[in-house]
Write a protein that holds these residues in place. Structure first.
Motif, mmCIF file in Angstrom:
data_model
loop_
_atom_site.group_PDB
_atom_site.id
_atom_site.type_symbol
_atom_site.label_atom_id
_atom_site.label_comp_id
_atom_site.label_asym_id
_atom_site.label_seq_id
_atom_site.Cartn_x
_atom_site.Cartn_y
_atom_site.Cartn_z
ATOM 1 N N GLU A 112 65.083 -0.650 -29.542
ATOM 2 C CA GLU A 112 65.509 -1.590 -28.506
ATOM 3 C C GLU A 112 64.717 -1.342 -27.213
ATOM 4 O O GLU A 112 64.214 -2.262 -26.581
ATOM 5 N N ARG A 113 64.603 -0.052 -26.884
ATOM 6 C CA ARG A 113 63.894 0.294 -25.661
ATOM 7 C C ARG A 113 62.415 -0.054 -25.772
ATOM 8 O O ARG A 113 61.802 -0.503 -24.813
ATOM 9 N N TRP B 64 62.012 -3.643 -25.180
ATOM 10 C CA TRP B 64 62.137 -3.924 -23.752
ATOM 11 C C TRP B 64 60.829 -3.551 -23.049
ATOM 12 O O TRP B 64 60.314 -4.285 -22.205
#
Ligand SMILES: Nc1ncnc2c1ncn2[C@@H]1O[C@H](COP(=O)(O)OP(=O)(O)OP(=O)(O)O)[C@@H](O)[C@H]1O
Ligand SMILES: [Mg+2]
Lengths: 294, 343, 245
Positions: free
Chosen positions: C117-118, C121
């Motif tokens: 997820e990071r 991002w």
């Protein structure tokens, strides 16, 4: 231990070791210039031994005269292998990104093909050249020298000296050294790099052709002799420093003396294990070898 | 356009990843073969394919992901085979237990060797692995008796017949061997898949890409590579034990020689290093060639299969540096992409 | 009064006959962007490598948040909270953008879903959202630099060392990079940046230090430092300074 026996072993070791060094020259030269570890090195020697053998057995050519066949033939083969098989790989690699492993794999392929073609063509039997004349043994003090090994060792030293001189002073030699240092800069200065590579590979193999003829008179010939000499050459070259020409001869002599002296005390098995152990130790402790630069 | 559908793993209707589904189906179909055909030669050939796929996968677990070429793995196979056979003949221990001991011994040995060796790069590493394996092979080949243990040198060891017995890992039919090696292959591929997605996998791939950059991201290369090496050696040793039980005979030449190491490496490279299915693909391509050359043409022409290996290897390095799996992978991706972008 | 995050105290490094860095001391404040300047061969990269654990300083201390990290190995320095980029960028060529970024994430946690997820991002943050599946080998030189920067950020550092981030970039790319570095600082990360392009240094740095032949010759506000005779001399030679005097 009897000093006479010991000195006999040492002298013999130096002679045999000189030959090891001579055989390894091509491996070192090719690595020094192309950064390619030629896995098929021993296979080329095996081929030259067979050429010398067939020249003798079919044409009745003296093994020492067969150099006129083996040297050009091996030069041609080396030139071919480099320009047809290895060169596309080097072209594919982008500047400075050398992938030594792919090159090793390619030459491993060459090794598999050559060794097993020889096995298919000649069978596993051992053959030997028998010459019907007798060379006198020169004496070094009380020690008799094996004339054929003496010739081989002298040739190794001469070839090493000649090769160093040629690399230093000829136009082609300078081009080879420039390419070894920086292939892109060499290309920018108008050097035909693929040609230099092919010639270097050819010379490395031609040296093997020469030694194939020189050791044929006393070496039993079989398809698996290539592997044996290949492994020995790797040991010699790593010991002397990959890429160093004088280091090659010195490394060969160290190994030769080690084997000859060790075989007086321990079994051949322990000697073989010992030299492999030495090889590992050198790589781990001093990877540049005894003569190489850091 | 929704980019998410492309990045997410393609999923089947049941929610399982498509890859897992395909793998399950594939293994299931292969498992049916002995029920459908009763041809010992075919089963034998399939066992050889699965065996080499297993060995290549074990090799790939380390070498494919860390980007180093070991040509010494046959040593671990030899350790596994010799330990399980000797424990059976000398101590009367079941080979199932003996093979675990062999695996542990190989793993320990690999760490001892790997710790100093992994600092070496490229060809230096490869040559060192060859030297280690050759030392072990030469030693075994010339040792008849080591502190009372009969190694029998170059002659090799025969596994005494013990009838049809699961405990003794001996079966009169080939079918049980088939299922055993099939299960072993499934396990090693599963382990590879799990490793690939785990922290260990990312660490290895980073070290392969660039060691300095990996260190800058908090990765200490030594424990990661040693862990992978130990697992790889353990699995290779189990394969060596299987080989010994299947042929009921091992010798240093066949079970720990350079040729076996080359087989493992070449199959992986041709199939595709650093992928789960690559080694299997490589074994599927090469094993039939070598079996055919051995059985049909091999009588008069020993070495033919190695000539073919050499040629395929060269072609692969030049034209498919990522292995035969790469073009197949692109094809599969195009297919799943088309599915994914459908409204 | 800002607190310091990195305090370099008298580090030196010698390579054979070359004294690459000599008794160098400077500090980086929390939330500061410090520019490290100096002509070619001044020893900037060497100083970087000593801070990041790639070289062990011959003398001196490197205090990061009060703890001496001199002589620690690179991975420990990274875990302590310092990330770096390389002068010659080193992406993991056969991994794609997301995978490259994920490698950085594993430094802090083993939770694969969170890391992914990071990474997603971060790809958006770098403006590389459309290239997430692209192999690093197929990226442009500038995208590779950005990727390397993002990868370093994924290790969640408190201090970022950047070595020549806009070398060879077009003016618009350089502008994009300046904007990125500002946003990184706004996330609360202190930055030590080596740069040759004056425009970049002037617009970014809160303060600069200047190295010449391994020694510190100036330390202060960018506008003031670049006007100092010693600095001009180091960059342009004695004659230039005299002709202007
Ligand atoms: N590993 C090394 N071995 C020997 N000398 C080195 C080494 N690394 C750097 N040097 C020398 O140390 C000096 C400082 O080099 P450094 O790379 O730190 O300079 P730099 O300020 O980063 O220069 P540039 O702006 O060109 O990147 C130079 O003279 C260089 O040749
Ligand atoms: Mg620099």
């Amino acid at each position: 231990m009897d000093p006479l026996i010991l000195s006999f072993a040492v002298v013999n070791g130096v002679l045999l070791g000189g030959i090891y060094g001579g055989v390894a020259l091509g491996l070192s030269l090719i690595f020094g210039v192309l950064r390619v570890v030629n896995f098929a090195h021993g296979s080329f020697l095996m081929l030259s031994l067979y050429i010398a053998f067939w020249c003798w057995s079919l044409l009745g050519l003296d093994p020492y005269l067969s150099v006129f066949v083996t040297v050009p033939a091996m030069f041609g083969l080396g030139y071919f292998v480099q320009s047809v098989i290895i060169s596309p790989l080097i072209r594919r690699e982008r500047a400075l990104v050398v992938e030594p492993l792919s090159a090793l794999l390619l030459t491993a392929g060459v090794f598999l093909v050559l060794d097993n073609l020889a096995l298919m063509a000649f069978g596993p039997n051992v053959r030997a050249v028998q010459v019907d004349y007798y060379l006198p043994s020169p004496m070094l003090g009380p020690i008799p020298l094996n004339p054929q090994r003496l010739i081989g060792a002298l040739a190794a030293v001469l070839v090493a000296l000649g090769l160093s001189w040629w690399l230093r002073h000829s136009h082609m030699g300078r081009a080879i050294r420039a390419t070894a240092q920086n292939r892109d800069a060499a290309a920018l200065s108008g050097i035909n790099v693929p040609f230099v590579y092919a010639v270097t590979f050819g010379i490395g193999c031609a040296v093997l052709g020469l030694f194939g003829s020189l050791i044929a008179p006393f070496m039993p010939i079989s398809p698996s002799i290539g592997v044996a000499f290949g492994i020995k050459s790797f040991i010699v070259v790593v010991l002397g420093g990959l890429g160093s020409i004088p280091g090659c001869i010195v490394g060969g002599m160290v190994i030769g003396v080690f084997e000859a002296v060790a075989s007086q005390h321990i079994t051949a098995t322990s000697a073989a294990i010992g030299s492999l152990g030495l090889f590992i130790l050198i790589l781990l402790v001093r990877p540049q070898g005894i003569m190489g630069r850091a | 356009m929704n980019t998410r559908t492309i990045t997410a793993t393609p999923r089947s209707a049941a929610g399982l990843p498509l890859g897992a589904l395909a793998a399950g189906l594939g293994f299931g179909c292969v498992a049916l073969v002995p029920l459908l055909v009763d041809d010992p030669f075919l089963i034998h050939s399939l066992i050889m394919v699965l065996f080499f796929a297993y060995m290549a996968s074990s090799w790939n677990f380390l070498c494919g992901y860390v980007g180093q070429l070991s040509l010494g793995h046959a040593m671990f196979s030899g350790v596994g085979g010799y330990v399980s056979v000797l424990m059976f003949t000398q101590l009367g221990l079941s080979p199932w237990i003996g093979m675990l001991f062999g695996g542990l011994l190989a793993a320990g040995l690999s760490v001892l060797i790997g710790y100093p060796t992994f600092r070496l790069k490229g060809p230096y590493f490869t040559l060192t692995t060859i030297a280690f394996a050759e030392i072990v092979r030469i030693w075994v080949e010339n040792t008849n008796d080591f502190i009372g243990v009969p190694l029998k040198g170059a002659e090799g060891l025969v596994v005494p017949a013990a009838g049809d017995s699961l405990w003794a890992f001996q079966f009169s039919s080939k079918t049980p061997y088939f299922y055993i090696i099939l299960a072993m292959l499934a396990l090693v591929m599963l382990a590879t898949r799990l490793m690939e997605r785990s922290k260990l996998g990312y660490c290895l791939k980073a070290v392969r890409g660039d060691r300095d950059a990996a260190e800058a991201l908090g990765i200490n290369p030594t424990p990661s590579t040693l862990a992978a090496l130990a697992i790889s050696a353990f699995m290779t040793a189990l394969g060596g034990s299987f080989y010994a039980q299947f042929f009921r005979y091992i010798n240093p030449e066949r079970n720990m020689g350079l040729e076996l190491s080359i087989d493992m490496a070449v199959m992986t490279i041709i199939g595709g290093q650093g992928t789960v299915a690559g080694p299997l693909l490589g074994a599927l391509i090469l094993t039939p060639i070598s079996e055919m050359a051995r059985s049909h043409l091999g009588g008069g022409l020993p070495g033919l299969h190695l000539v073919v290996y050499g040629l395929v290897l060269m072609a692969c390095v030049l034209y498919f540096p990522k292995g035969a799996i790469a073009p197949l992978g692109r094809l599969a991706k195009r297919l799943t992409d088309r599915r994914g972008s459908r409204p | 009064m800002t607190t310091t995050i990195l305090d370099v105290q008298g580090i030196s490094k010698r390579f054979g006959g070359v004294q690459a860095v000599k008794d160098l001391s400077f500090s980086v404040g929390k939330g500061e962007i410090l520019g490290l300047l100096g002509p070619n061969g001044a020893g900037k990269t060497t100083a970087f490598n000593m801070i990041a654990g790639y070289l062990r300083p011959d003398t001196g201390k490197v205090l990061f948040e009060g703890k001496d990290i001199a002589g620690k190995r690179p991975w420990d320095v990274c875990k302590a909270g310092i990330a770096r980029t390389f002068q010659l960028s080193k992406p993991f060529g056969d991994l794609n953008v997301i995978e490259n970024l994920m490698v950085g994430g594993f430094c802090r946690t083993g939770d694969r879903a969170r890391i992914r997820e990071r990474a997603e991002w971060m790809a958006d943050f770098l403006g590389m959202g459309r290239q997430r599946e692209a192999e690093a080998n197929n990226l442009t030189a500038f995208d590779r630099r950005k990727l390397e920067l993002g990868r370093a950020l994924c290790t969640e550092p408190r201090l970022l060392l950047m070595d020549e981030v806009v070398a060879g970039a077009t003016p618009s790319e350089a502008g994009e990079m300046v904007e990125l570095v500002r946003r990184i600082r706004d996330m609360g990360i202190s930055v030590l940046i080596v740069e040759h392009v004056m425009k970049v240094i002037m617009s970014l740095s809160d303060r600069v230090v200047v190295l010449d032949y391994g020694e510190l010759i100036a330390d202060g506000e960018p506008q003031r430092v670049v006007a100092e005779p010693r600095v001009l001399k180091a960059y342009f030679g004695e004659r230039y300074v005299q002709s202007r005097a």
